[in-house]
Write an enzyme that holds these catalytic residues in place. Structure first.
Site, short mmCIF file in Angstrom:
data_model
loop_
_atom_site.label_atom_id
_atom_site.label_comp_id
_atom_site.label_asym_id
_atom_site.label_seq_id
_atom_site.Cartn_x
_atom_site.Cartn_y
_atom_site.Cartn_z
N PRO A 9 36.97 52.31 36.40
CA PRO A 9 36.03 52.16 37.51
C PRO A 9 36.56 51.36 38.69
O PRO A 9 37.26 50.36 38.51
CB PRO A 9 34.84 51.43 36.87
CG PRO A 9 35.35 50.83 35.62
CD PRO A 9 36.45 51.74 35.15
N ASN A 10 36.21 51.86 39.85
CA ASN A 10 36.50 51.24 41.15
C ASN A 10 37.96 51.36 41.59
O ASN A 10 38.31 51.00 42.71
CB ASN A 10 36.07 49.75 41.18
CG ASN A 10 34.59 49.61 40.90
OD1 ASN A 10 33.78 50.26 41.55
ND2 ASN A 10 34.22 48.83 39.90
N ARG A 17 39.72 48.41 48.55
CA ARG A 17 39.04 47.42 47.71
C ARG A 17 39.84 46.12 47.63
O ARG A 17 40.99 46.13 47.16
CB ARG A 17 38.91 48.03 46.31
CG ARG A 17 38.36 47.11 45.29
CD ARG A 17 38.57 47.66 43.89
NE ARG A 17 38.00 46.76 42.93
CZ ARG A 17 38.27 46.76 41.64
NH1 ARG A 17 39.11 47.64 41.15
NH2 ARG A 17 37.71 45.90 40.84
N TYR A 22 44.45 43.70 45.32
CA TYR A 22 44.94 44.98 44.80
C TYR A 22 45.91 45.72 45.74
O TYR A 22 46.40 46.78 45.39
CB TYR A 22 43.76 45.89 44.45
CG TYR A 22 42.85 45.29 43.39
CD1 TYR A 22 43.31 45.09 42.10
CD2 TYR A 22 41.54 44.91 43.68
CE1 TYR A 22 42.50 44.53 41.12
CE2 TYR A 22 40.71 44.35 42.72
CZ TYR A 22 41.21 44.16 41.42
OH TYR A 22 40.40 43.60 40.46
N ASN A 71 44.71 51.86 32.82
CA ASN A 71 44.08 50.70 33.46
C ASN A 71 42.58 50.94 33.35
O ASN A 71 41.98 51.66 34.15
CB ASN A 71 44.50 50.58 34.93
CG ASN A 71 43.97 49.29 35.56
OD1 ASN A 71 43.09 48.63 34.99
ND2 ASN A 71 44.49 48.95 36.73
N ALA A 74 37.37 47.24 34.82
CA ALA A 74 36.35 46.33 34.28
C ALA A 74 35.98 46.63 32.83
O ALA A 74 35.60 45.72 32.07
CB ALA A 74 35.10 46.38 35.16
N GLU A 95 48.56 49.40 28.11
CA GLU A 95 47.52 48.82 28.98
C GLU A 95 48.20 48.24 30.22
O GLU A 95 49.17 47.49 30.10
CB GLU A 95 46.80 47.71 28.22
CG GLU A 95 45.79 46.95 29.07
CD GLU A 95 45.16 45.77 28.32
OE1 GLU A 95 45.48 45.55 27.13
OE2 GLU A 95 44.34 45.08 28.94
N HIS A 97 47.49 46.39 34.23
CA HIS A 97 46.61 45.84 35.26
C HIS A 97 47.45 45.52 36.49
O HIS A 97 48.60 45.08 36.35
CB HIS A 97 45.89 44.58 34.79
CG HIS A 97 45.02 44.85 33.61
ND1 HIS A 97 43.80 45.48 33.73
CD2 HIS A 97 45.22 44.64 32.29
CE1 HIS A 97 43.29 45.63 32.52
NE2 HIS A 97 44.13 45.14 31.63
N ARG A 104 42.76 34.84 36.66
CA ARG A 104 41.49 35.08 37.34
C ARG A 104 40.32 34.55 36.50
O ARG A 104 40.52 33.71 35.63
CB ARG A 104 41.38 36.58 37.67
CG ARG A 104 42.54 37.04 38.56
CD ARG A 104 42.45 38.51 38.89
NE ARG A 104 41.25 38.80 39.66
CZ ARG A 104 40.77 40.02 39.87
NH1 ARG A 104 41.42 41.07 39.38
NH2 ARG A 104 39.68 40.22 40.57
C1 DQA Z 1 42.12 45.30 36.99
C2 DQA Z 1 41.59 43.92 36.57
C3 DQA Z 1 40.15 44.02 36.09
O1 DQA Z 1 39.69 42.73 35.71
C4 DQA Z 1 39.27 44.53 37.20
O2 DQA Z 1 37.94 44.70 36.74
C5 DQA Z 1 39.78 45.78 37.83
C6 DQA Z 1 41.22 45.94 38.04
C7 DQA Z 1 43.55 45.22 37.57
O3 DQA Z 1 44.19 46.26 37.61
O4 DQA Z 1 43.99 44.16 37.99
O5 DQA Z 1 39.02 46.64 38.25
O6 DQA Z 1 42.16 46.13 35.85
#
Ligand code: DQA
Length: 138
Positions: A9-10, A17, A22, A71, A74, A95, A97, A104
């Protein structure tokens, strides 16, 4: 070698964003660079904001692809269902990120993916995806 990148998501909003966290590249532009760099890899990309669609995709490719770069965004910090899907399939999952989630908020320090992933790469910006693909080629 067939590898699927799955973004949660997002992450469809990358570029717009929170660019201070990011970056300002869209994922589509970055994905084109990855395809150019890893010409011998059949690279695919899937993004969804919906947990069940992410689980469905893991199930769909998880018995035939060579690797999944995930990835879960959230959902990383909440989803028992995605963790169970990774456990259920045969394809190894890395995994990733973009940010270093350990630097964070505390709720981002928990991952339901890490215990079932082959490995974890975080904090290298978009390069985290590149490093994950390389790890499958070793
Ligand atoms: C994320 C880190 C997550 O905590 C966050 O909710 C994201 C992006 C990252 O790629 O840094 O949406 O996965």
């Amino acid at each position: 070698m067939k590898i699927l990148i799955i973004n949660g998501p997002n992450l469809n909003l990358l570029g717009k964003r929170e660019p201070e966290i990011y970056g300002s590249d869209t994922f589509e532009d970055y994905f084109a660079k990855l395809q150019f760099k890893f010409k011998d890899v059949e690279l695919e990309y899937f993004q969804s904001n919906i947990e069940g669609e992410l689980i469905g995709k893991i199930q769909e490719v998880g018995f035939s692809y060579d690797g999944i770069v995930l990835n879960a965004a959230a959902y990383t910090h909440t989803s028992v269902g995605i963790g169970d899907a990774i456990k259920a399939v045969e394809t190894p999952v890395i995994e990733v990120h973009i940010s270093n989630t350990h630097q964070r908020e505390e709720f981002r320090h928990v991952s339901y993916i890490s215990p079932v992933a082959k490995g974890v790469i975080l904090g290298f910006g978009l390069q985290s995806y590149d490093l994950a693909i390389q790890s499958f080629l070793e």
